[in-house]
Scaffold this active site. Sequence first.
Site, short mmCIF file in Angstrom:
data_model
loop_
_atom_site.label_atom_id
_atom_site.label_comp_id
_atom_site.label_asym_id
_atom_site.label_seq_id
_atom_site.Cartn_x
_atom_site.Cartn_y
_atom_site.Cartn_z
CG HIS A 1 -8.96 3.65 10.70
ND1 HIS A 1 -9.24 4.59 11.67
CD2 HIS A 1 -7.93 4.18 9.96
CE1 HIS A 1 -8.45 5.64 11.50
NE2 HIS A 1 -7.66 5.42 10.49
CG ASP B 1 4.08 6.16 4.76
OD1 ASP B 1 3.43 6.01 3.70
OD2 ASP B 1 3.58 6.62 5.80
#
Length: 344
Positions: free
Chosen positions: A249, A211
């Site tokens: 998404h 991340d």
Amino acid sequence: MTKMVLDAEAQAGADVWEYAFGFLKTIVVRCAVQLEIPDLLEKRGTEDPISLSQLSSLLGCQADPLHRVMRFLAFHGIFKSSSSSSSSSVYYAPTVISRHLTRDNMGPFILLQLPGMVNGISAEALRSGVNPNLKAANGEDTWTDSAFGNHKQVFTDAMACHARSTVSAIIDNYPEGFKGIGRLVDVGGRHGMALGMLVKAFPWIRGVSFDLEEVVSMAPPRDGIEFVGGSMFESVPKADAVMLMWILHDWSDKSSIDILKKCREAVPADTGKVIIVDAVIDEVGEGDEYTGARLGLDMVMMAATVKGKERTYKEWTYLLNEAGFSRNTVTNIHTIESVIEAYP
């Protein structure tokens, strides 16, 4: 556990997701009233449905977000949708409910509701393609910008809650997918909640939570997990498999393809795979008990990102083909998401 109990559990899970997104129905209906869609359809009547392209042109809205809004409203019975047998066009007609939403009926009262929460679901956003309440991250309007609090504890707690629910479904319904995986990179893995559960269930896995540097620097230590900081738009750590859970998404097709290319480069061409955990929208509307929740989640992504969205299988296949994957499979894990395996 009997099938009846299993069905009840599945329905309860789907209902909870719909409750979570329940406020969005008012926001999406409000957007339709802003655009005067109920009035437009009422004037045409049930015998003269309007196509998506005609509606897009008349309203001055981009076709894709308008289609998603109308798909959500048709699922909930606000409008009626139908498709042409000779083409892929979608048509819309009024219903008993939509007649009560015109400007000379309940429409003005609907406009009074939630005026400060329209975000990306408004007449302005659908016409401009820009969410006025968001700033750009990686060139796109998205809530992934740290300025919007995604690195605060409330967001981390929410994502951990999601991980517990979804990873439990993955472990129960997709255990074979982790056989033979030594090193697994979770892209956007934050503080390693999902990986922690997977490593515990499948102890042969060595987990890497990948991340942003400012995210992983705040992560508490977890057994069996290495934390690596970086950008998924630049490179992804090498692994036997890469997982993207609730990541793509957030992004447009172009950015999603870029991310997928980096993931494909990170795994072995002959034995590697990319595991995508995301919703697969049933375009026809004849899906399972989670169909309504998935359409609600699509409205969440419209409100939060503008260019991000939940995708149909056809849309997923397009992304994977463009990113250079040779084939893919989809596994139903009996929750709001499915597992898509993509092979180089």
